[in-house]
Each structure stands twice: as structure tokens, then as C-alpha cells.
Design a protein around this motif. Structure first.
Motif, PDB file in Angstrom:
ATOM      1  N   ARG A  63       0.812  -1.221   0.000  1.00  0.00           N
ATOM      2  CA  ARG A  63       0.000   0.000   0.000  1.00  0.00           C
ATOM      3  C   ARG A  63       0.845   1.270   0.000  1.00  0.00           C
ATOM      4  N   TYR A  64       1.993   1.247   0.701  1.00  0.00           N
ATOM      5  CA  TYR A  64       2.664   2.510   0.974  1.00  0.00           C
ATOM      6  C   TYR A  64       4.131   2.585   0.557  1.00  0.00           C
ATOM      7  N   ALA A  65       4.834   1.477   0.499  1.00  0.00           N
ATOM      8  CA  ALA A  65       6.295   1.530   0.459  1.00  0.00           C
ATOM      9  C   ALA A  65       6.839   1.578  -0.957  1.00  0.00           C
ATOM     10  N   ASP A  66       8.063   2.073  -1.058  1.00  0.00           N
ATOM     11  CA  ASP A  66       8.824   2.027  -2.300  1.00  0.00           C
ATOM     12  C   ASP A  66       9.739   0.808  -2.332  1.00  0.00           C
ATOM     13  N   ALA A  67       9.977   0.195  -1.161  1.00  0.00           N
ATOM     14  CA  ALA A  67      10.886  -0.949  -1.088  1.00  0.00           C
ATOM     15  C   ALA A  67      10.491  -1.838   0.077  1.00  0.00           C
ATOM     16  N   CYS A  68      10.790  -3.129  -0.066  1.00  0.00           N
ATOM     17  CA  CYS A  68      10.651  -4.092   1.023  1.00  0.00           C
ATOM     18  C   CYS A  68      12.033  -4.624   1.359  1.00  0.00           C
ATOM     19  N   ASN A  69      12.107  -5.403   2.429  1.00  0.00           N
ATOM     20  CA  ASN A  69      13.375  -6.036   2.793  1.00  0.00           C
ATOM     21  C   ASN A  69      13.104  -7.435   3.306  1.00  0.00           C
ATOM     22  N   VAL A  70      13.783  -8.412   2.728  1.00  0.00           N
ATOM     23  CA  VAL A  70      13.688  -9.798   3.171  1.00  0.00           C
ATOM     24  C   VAL A  70      15.077 -10.263   3.590  1.00  0.00           C
ATOM     25  N   PHE A  71      15.122 -11.419   4.242  1.00  0.00           N
ATOM     26  CA  PHE A  71      16.382 -11.926   4.753  1.00  0.00           C
ATOM     27  C   PHE A  71      16.888 -13.086   3.899  1.00  0.00           C
ATOM     28  N   ASP A  72      18.187 -13.182   3.802  1.00  0.00           N
ATOM     29  CA  ASP A  72      18.842 -14.255   3.061  1.00  0.00           C
ATOM     30  C   ASP A  72      18.878 -15.500   3.938  1.00  0.00           C
ATOM     31  N   ILE A  73      17.878 -16.334   3.775  1.00  0.00           N
ATOM     32  CA  ILE A  73      17.761 -17.573   4.548  1.00  0.00           C
ATOM     33  C   ILE A  73      18.333 -18.709   3.713  1.00  0.00           C
ATOM     34  N   PRO A  74      19.183 -19.570   4.290  1.00  0.00           N
ATOM     35  CA  PRO A  74      19.866 -20.595   3.491  1.00  0.00           C
ATOM     36  C   PRO A  74      18.970 -21.773   3.121  1.00  0.00           C
ATOM     37  N   ASP A  75      17.995 -21.506   2.259  1.00  0.00           N
ATOM     38  CA  ASP A  75      17.117 -22.580   1.799  1.00  0.00           C
ATOM     39  C   ASP A  75      16.955 -22.561   0.285  1.00  0.00           C
ATOM     40  N   GLY A  76      17.996 -22.030  -0.397  1.00  0.00           N
ATOM     41  CA  GLY A  76      17.951 -21.996  -1.847  1.00  0.00           C
ATOM     42  C   GLY A  76      16.975 -20.986  -2.423  1.00  0.00           C
ATOM     43  N   GLY A  77      16.557 -20.022  -1.608  1.00  0.00           N
ATOM     44  CA  GLY A  77      15.663 -18.980  -2.085  1.00  0.00           C
ATOM     45  C   GLY A  77      14.190 -19.291  -1.942  1.00  0.00           C
ATOM     46  N   ARG A  78      13.853 -20.442  -1.366  1.00  0.00           N
ATOM     47  CA  ARG A  78      12.438 -20.811  -1.278  1.00  0.00           C
ATOM     48  C   ARG A  78      11.653 -19.786  -0.464  1.00  0.00           C
ATOM     49  N   THR A  79      12.159 -19.403   0.716  1.00  0.00           N
ATOM     50  CA  THR A  79      11.423 -18.454   1.556  1.00  0.00           C
ATOM     51  C   THR A  79      11.315 -17.101   0.886  1.00  0.00           C
ATOM     52  N   VAL A  80      12.396 -16.629   0.273  1.00  0.00           N
ATOM     53  CA  VAL A  80      12.362 -15.324  -0.387  1.00  0.00           C
ATOM     54  C   VAL A  80      11.326 -15.326  -1.504  1.00  0.00           C
ATOM     55  N   ARG A  81      11.345 -16.353  -2.336  1.00  0.00           N
ATOM     56  CA  ARG A  81      10.384 -16.412  -3.436  1.00  0.00           C
ATOM     57  C   ARG A  81       8.951 -16.467  -2.912  1.00  0.00           C
ATOM     58  N   ASP A  82       8.744 -17.210  -1.819  1.00  0.00           N
ATOM     59  CA  ASP A  82       7.400 -17.287  -1.243  1.00  0.00           C
ATOM     60  C   ASP A  82       6.951 -15.920  -0.724  1.00  0.00           C
ATOM     61  N   LYS A  83       7.846 -15.203  -0.036  1.00  0.00           N
ATOM     62  CA  LYS A  83       7.500 -13.883   0.486  1.00  0.00           C
ATOM     63  C   LYS A  83       7.180 -12.913  -0.653  1.00  0.00           C
ATOM     64  N   LEU A  84       7.962 -12.954  -1.712  1.00  0.00           N
ATOM     65  CA  LEU A  84       7.714 -12.050  -2.835  1.00  0.00           C
ATOM     66  C   LEU A  84       6.420 -12.405  -3.554  1.00  0.00           C
ATOM     67  N   ALA A  85       6.071 -13.666  -3.583  1.00  0.00           N
ATOM     68  CA  ALA A  85       4.794 -14.057  -4.187  1.00  0.00           C
ATOM     69  C   ALA A  85       3.629 -13.500  -3.371  1.00  0.00           C
ATOM     70  N   VAL A  86       3.767 -13.527  -2.040  1.00  0.00           N
ATOM     71  CA  VAL A  86       2.729 -12.939  -1.185  1.00  0.00           C
ATOM     72  C   VAL A  86       2.640 -11.433  -1.439  1.00  0.00           C
ATOM     73  N   LEU A  87       3.786 -10.779  -1.529  1.00  0.00           N
ATOM     74  CA  LEU A  87       3.790  -9.346  -1.817  1.00  0.00           C
ATOM     75  C   LEU A  87       3.095  -9.062  -3.150  1.00  0.00           C
ATOM     76  N   ALA A  88       3.370  -9.870  -4.142  1.00  0.00           N
ATOM     77  CA  ALA A  88       2.735  -9.669  -5.441  1.00  0.00           C
ATOM     78  C   ALA A  88       1.210  -9.761  -5.327  1.00  0.00           C
ATOM     79  N   ARG A  89       0.715 -10.703  -4.516  1.00  0.00           N
ATOM     80  CA  ARG A  89      -0.743 -10.826  -4.341  1.00  0.00           C
ATOM     81  C   ARG A  89      -1.313  -9.597  -3.639  1.00  0.00           C
ATOM     82  N   HIS A  90      -0.591  -9.097  -2.627  1.00  0.00           N
ATOM     83  CA  HIS A  90      -1.062  -7.888  -1.942  1.00  0.00           C
ATOM     84  C   HIS A  90      -1.064  -6.694  -2.898  1.00  0.00           C
ATOM     85  N   CYS A  91      -0.071  -6.612  -3.770  1.00  0.00           N
ATOM     86  CA  CYS A  91      -0.035  -5.524  -4.744  1.00  0.00           C
ATOM     87  C   CYS A  91      -1.241  -5.613  -5.688  1.00  0.00           C
TER      88      CYS A  91
END
Length: 283
Positions: free
Chosen positions: A189-217
Motif C-alpha cells: 500500500r505505501y512503500a517504495d521498497a521491502c526487505n527480506v532476509f537471506d535464509i539458506p534454503d535456496g531462495g524458497r522463503t524469499v520467493r514465497d514472500k515475494l509471491a505474497v507481496l505480489a498478491r497484496h499488490c
């Protein structure tokens, strides 16, 4: 892929003022995007200790504004409970004016209840802190737009939003945190940028978080591409530029635009120069 440094540890053993200056100047000379500093009153880096040196964030950024000319300056991130909202917005605005338009506004709900207890800071439940983040961002946007009408929120009430001087340009807003139900919805709703953490799972968590962000957008009617996706990661001691550049290419494959890099202990100039070489390799 943009690269920035995050300064979380200020415990240089000799001449810390000169060392901090040298690190910021090296980051600028290397073509890095931003110097981010942690906003804490107590040292919170897990590789350090609570009694290790910790500088107040906006005083530090003002100091660095006078010793650099191009690089962005921001907090990663300011806890909404540390300052009244008008004071926080005024600090970011002042930094932007005095740096010639280089301020970034990093804000989040905060997480360090031990720091709050130790230093006498408020620390309400998470839901209230997130509500305060939303109100503070709304206040900032109105003040920076020149809207002086009264603000009536659940937690903050201001009679007149006087924002003089105005910023050189509206500081980009980064909302920290990756909570899927509320935080990422606020990002959409408001931000120009988000921030996620580099979790050592091959990017699975990051991709999941960004997919959620895309749905909210999509729900908010906002283009997902409008939001810069940043990731907090570490440069390992002695890690070569080529290795870090390969990691950045992997981040890009996950959908990341910008890596904010911290390191164990205070930054050495040589480490910043390694990032500069990595940035040149990534392009």
C-alpha cells in the motif's frame, strides 16, 4: 542489481570516527548505492555484545552526509517506537535537506523487547506497533506533500502537520519485515521498497514472500514492479568478489533488485572494496 552496505557494528578499536568515515567514503568511491545504519540504542548484532559501541542512527547519518557527496543514507530500519512520528519524519527530512536529497526512510515495527526494557522505551504488542507504522508512514507522506490538515489516527493525533522545509525530493520509504498478513500488505500500500532476509534454503522463503507481496499488490491495485525488492545478506570474511557476484546473480533469479550487505564485526575498507568489485561484475 544494486549493492549497499549496512553498518551494524561500530567497534573499530582505533580512531572509530576516521574508520567510519573511511568506510562510507570507500562505499561511495566503489559506486555502492546506500550506507544503511542500524537504528538501536544497544548493540543488537548477534555477532557482538550488548555493551559494544552503538551510535545513534540519525546523528551518525548527518555526520556521514557531511563527508560524502553522492551515496544514499538511511536506517535499516527505525523502530516506530523509538521516536514520536513527527520527530522521526523531521529527522529524515532534515537529513534529506542537508544531504541534497540522499535520505532513505527505513521504518519497521521493531523487535528487540530486551532493548526496550533496558532503555525505558515503549514496546506495545506487535499488532499495535504495526498500526503505528502505518500511521507514521501516512503522516510522513502528508507532511512531505505539504498537507497541513489535522491528523486523527488511532494512536497519533496532530493538530497541524507543518513540514518546513520540505525534502529535496520525497525520501523513498522502505518498510522492514516480511510478515505475510500485515507487514507485506503495508509494503504493497505505501512503500517504495521491502526487505527480506537471506535464509539458506535456496531462495524458497524469499520467493514465497515475494509471491505474497505480489498478491497484496494486486489486491491494492498497484504494480508489483513499483516496489524495490531488497535482501539483507552477509559478506563472509575473506569472501572474494567473484563469489559474492555469483550470489547476487542468484538473488536476481529470486526476484531481488538490491542487496544490503552486512559483515561480522565493524566493516573494513577492504571488504567494502570487495563489494565494489562485485558490483562491477554484476553490472
Amino acid at each position: 542489481m544494486r549493492l549497499s552496505i549496512g553498518v551494524t557494528d561500530f567497534s573499530w578499536p582505533d580512531k572509530p570516527t576516521e574508520e567510519l568515515t573511511a568506510v562510507a567514503v570507500a562505499a561511495e568511491d566503489a559506486g555502492l548505492d546506500t550506507v544503511w545504519v542500524a537504528d538501536h540504542l544497544l548493540q543488537a548484532d548477534p555477532h557482538s555484545t550488548a555493551d559494544s559501541p552503538m551510535l545513534e542512527a540519525y546523528t551518525t547519518l548527518g555526520f556521514l552526509a557531511g563527508r560524502t557527496a553522492r551515496i544514499g543514507l538511511g536506517t535499516m530500519v527505525s523502530a516506530v517506537t523509538f521516536r514520536p512520528p513527527a520527530l522521526l519524519v523531521k529527522a529524515v527530512t532534515t537529513l534529506d535537506v542537508l544531504s541534497g536529497g540522499r535520505a532513505r526512510f527505513g521504518i519497521g515495527a521493531g523487535h528487540h523487547d530486551g532493548e526496550a526494557r533496558a532503555m525505558g522505551l515503549p514496546f506495545p504488542p506487535a499488532g499495535e506497533r504495526l498500526a503505528r507504522v502505518e500511521e507514521t508512514v501516512r503522516l510522513a507522506l502528508r507532511m512531505w506533500a505539504g498537507d497541513e490538515s489535522p491528523f486523527e489516527g488511532e494512536h497519533y493525533r496532530l493538530e497541524r502537520l507543518i513540514g518546513s522545509p520540505r525534502p529535496v525530493r520525497r525520501p523513498p520509504i522502505l518498510i522492514g519485515g516480511a510478515g505475510e498478513r500485515r507487514t507485506l500488505r503495508l509494503v504493497a500500500r505505501y512503500a517504495d521498497a521491502c526487505n527480506v532476509f537471506d535464509i539458506p534454503d535456496g531462495g524458497r522463503t524469499v520467493r514465497d514472500k515475494l509471491a505474497v507481496l505480489a498478491r497484496h499488490c494486486e489486491e491494492a491495485g498497484r504494480p508489483y514492479a513499483d516496489i524495490e525488492k531488497t535482501i539483507s545478506t552477509r559478506l563472509a570474511p575473506g569472501e572474494p568478489a567473484e563469489s559474492f557476484a555469483r550470489r547476487c546473480e542468484e538473488f536476481a533469479g529470486w526476484g531481488i533488485d538490491h542487496a544490503v550487505v552486512i559483515t561480522a564485526g565493524p566493516w573494513p575498507v577492504a571488504g567494502v572494496e570487495t563489494l565494489g568489485r562485485a558490483a562491477a561484475l554484476v553490472g
